[in-house]
Scaffold this motif. Structure first.
Motif, PDB file in Angstrom:
ATOM      1  N   THR A 123     -11.091  -2.224  -1.280  1.00  0.00           N
ATOM      2  CA  THR A 123     -11.426  -0.849  -1.631  1.00  0.00           C
ATOM      3  C   THR A 123     -11.515  -0.760  -3.161  1.00  0.00           C
ATOM      4  O   THR A 123     -11.099  -1.700  -3.877  1.00  0.00           O
ATOM      5  CB  THR A 123     -10.342   0.113  -1.136  1.00  0.00           C
TER       6      THR A 123
ATOM      7  N   GLU B  49       0.841  -1.206   0.000  1.00  0.00           N
ATOM      8  CA  GLU B  49       0.000   0.000   0.000  1.00  0.00           C
ATOM      9  C   GLU B  49       0.875   1.254   0.000  1.00  0.00           C
ATOM     10  O   GLU B  49       0.576   2.235  -0.694  1.00  0.00           O
ATOM     11  CB  GLU B  49      -0.921  -0.007   1.215  1.00  0.00           C
TER      12      GLU B  49
ATOM     13  N   VAL C 274      -1.884   3.808  -2.142  1.00  0.00           N
ATOM     14  CA  VAL C 274      -3.341   3.629  -2.041  1.00  0.00           C
ATOM     15  C   VAL C 274      -3.648   2.661  -0.908  1.00  0.00           C
ATOM     16  O   VAL C 274      -2.775   1.911  -0.442  1.00  0.00           O
ATOM     17  CB  VAL C 274      -3.952   3.078  -3.350  1.00  0.00           C
ATOM     18  N   THR C 275      -4.909   2.670  -0.468  1.00  0.00           N
ATOM     19  CA  THR C 275      -5.388   1.674   0.491  1.00  0.00           C
ATOM     20  C   THR C 275      -6.069   0.560  -0.288  1.00  0.00           C
ATOM     21  O   THR C 275      -6.952   0.810  -1.108  1.00  0.00           O
ATOM     22  CB  THR C 275      -6.397   2.298   1.482  1.00  0.00           C
ATOM     23  N   LEU C 276      -5.635  -0.671  -0.032  1.00  0.00           N
ATOM     24  CA  LEU C 276      -6.137  -1.808  -0.802  1.00  0.00           C
ATOM     25  C   LEU C 276      -7.269  -2.547  -0.089  1.00  0.00           C
ATOM     26  O   LEU C 276      -8.172  -3.089  -0.743  1.00  0.00           O
ATOM     27  CB  LEU C 276      -4.997  -2.799  -1.080  1.00  0.00           C
TER      28      LEU C 276
ATOM     29  N   ALA D 258      -9.626   0.898  -5.076  1.00  0.00           N
ATOM     30  CA  ALA D 258      -8.245   0.730  -5.550  1.00  0.00           C
ATOM     31  C   ALA D 258      -7.819  -0.730  -5.451  1.00  0.00           C
ATOM     32  O   ALA D 258      -7.120  -1.265  -6.330  1.00  0.00           O
ATOM     33  CB  ALA D 258      -7.301   1.610  -4.736  1.00  0.00           C
TER      34      ALA D 258
ATOM     35  N   LEU E 285      -9.215  -2.655  -8.359  1.00  0.00           N
ATOM     36  CA  LEU E 285      -8.473  -2.373  -9.581  1.00  0.00           C
ATOM     37  C   LEU E 285      -7.136  -3.111  -9.607  1.00  0.00           C
ATOM     38  O   LEU E 285      -6.773  -3.762 -10.604  1.00  0.00           O
ATOM     39  CB  LEU E 285      -8.229  -0.867  -9.694  1.00  0.00           C
ATOM     40  N   VAL E 286      -6.412  -3.033  -8.496  1.00  0.00           N
ATOM     41  CA  VAL E 286      -5.117  -3.721  -8.420  1.00  0.00           C
ATOM     42  C   VAL E 286      -5.313  -5.224  -8.549  1.00  0.00           C
ATOM     43  O   VAL E 286      -4.528  -5.923  -9.205  1.00  0.00           O
ATOM     44  CB  VAL E 286      -4.399  -3.371  -7.102  1.00  0.00           C
TER      45      VAL E 286
END
Length: 291
Positions: free
Chosen positions: A58, A40, A45-47, A60, A63-64
């Motif tokens: 989250t 992170e 970002v916060t995952l 993000a 997406l990851v």
């Protein structure tokens, strides 16, 4: 890029449970937490988020996760393709004259497939000249040919030598002298430009005969069948006519010992390819057994 951290994130994102993720990965929960925090921080970002006891991704994180899944899928595909390189697979195309196809390659193909079940074989029946052209243009991976090959881009591997035999039918030989045969009946031979035609001409010159009439054919099998209809005389490899000579259907006029070579040919730049190398090794082994 630390793939370990991304793999840890992928497993956590799949399970949404640190305990189960730790069991799958063989890590302690603190180790997993540290790896996630590091990732992170790296991405900025916060995952993962928590709501009570529930862990969730989250936006993000989602997406990851999509990109991580695609990345690891591609890596698995790459590893699978690399493993294939260790063993023959895919399509292998072989070109050879009809006689070699029927008399020799049927056994060779059976042995090759038994040892290499993941290879799909394709066999072209054509004269030696066309077989060499197919190898040169990559239409065929390798070929078995009669006679020499002098193309600089092609590697030639000798397999053996056999006699060339001047033959006609027993019936015609009983009725005519050789001079009468040559004056009355045509010499049945290979089409002009054939890689074996030069050898045929050398043998005829050596024997002191100069046929006046010719019939040109595209294959040695066609030549043999034409001779057997009492059409004329021909010069053919001993292996092609040995059954007919033994049965008396054809008669031997003269024999030229060890004149014709059988060769295996392939592009020099492709010799190391697994399919070609493995097939060539089986051909050499079986041909040696035939002696």
């Amino acid at each position: 890029m630390d793939f370990k951290k991304y793999k840890t994130f992928q497993v956590v994102a799949d399970t949404l449970n640190l305990t189960r993720a730790a069991d799958q990965l063989g890590y302690t929960q603190p180790t997993i937490t540290l790896q996630l925090q590091s990732l992170e921080s790296e991405l900025g970002v916060t995952l993962l988020g928590r709501s009570g006891k529930r862990t969730f991704l989250t936006p993000a994180g989602k997406l990851v996760k999509r990109y991580v899944d695609r990345t690891f899928a591609l890596m698995e595909e790459m590893e699978a393709e690399l493993r294939k390189l260790e063993h023959p697979h895919g399509l292998l195309t072989v070109a050879a004259p009809e006689f070699y196809c029927t008399q020799y390659l049927s056994l060779i193909l059976h042995s090759y497939i038994a040892e290499n079940p993941n290879v799909k074989l394709q066999l072209f029946s054509c004269d030696s000249n066309d077989a060499m052209k197919k190898v040169s243009s990559n239409e065929a991976d390798l070929a078995i040919i009669a006679g020499p090959c002098e193309l600089p881009q092609i590697e030639t591997m000798p397999l053996g030598r056999e006699d060339l035999v001047l033959v006609t039918t027993s019936e015609l030989l009983e009725q005519h002298t050789l001079t009468e045969l040559l004056g009355t009946y045509p010499f049945i031979t290979y089409k002009s430009g054939s890689n074996i035609q030069r050898l045929v001409n050398e043998c005829l010159s050596e024997y002191g005969i100069a046929p006046e009439k010719y019939i040109a054919c595209v294959s040695d099998e066609t030549i043999k069948r034409t001779v057997m209809y009492n059409t004329g005389i021909a010069l053919l490899g001993a292996g092609l006519v040995e059954d007919e000579l033994r049965k008396g259907t054809l008669a031997e006029i003269h024999r030229f010992p060890g004149k014709i070579e059988t060769n295996m040919v392939m592009l020099k730049k492709r010799i190391a390819e697994q399919n070609i190398h493995s097939f060539a090794e089986i051909v050499k082994r079986i041909w040696k057994e035939w002696g």
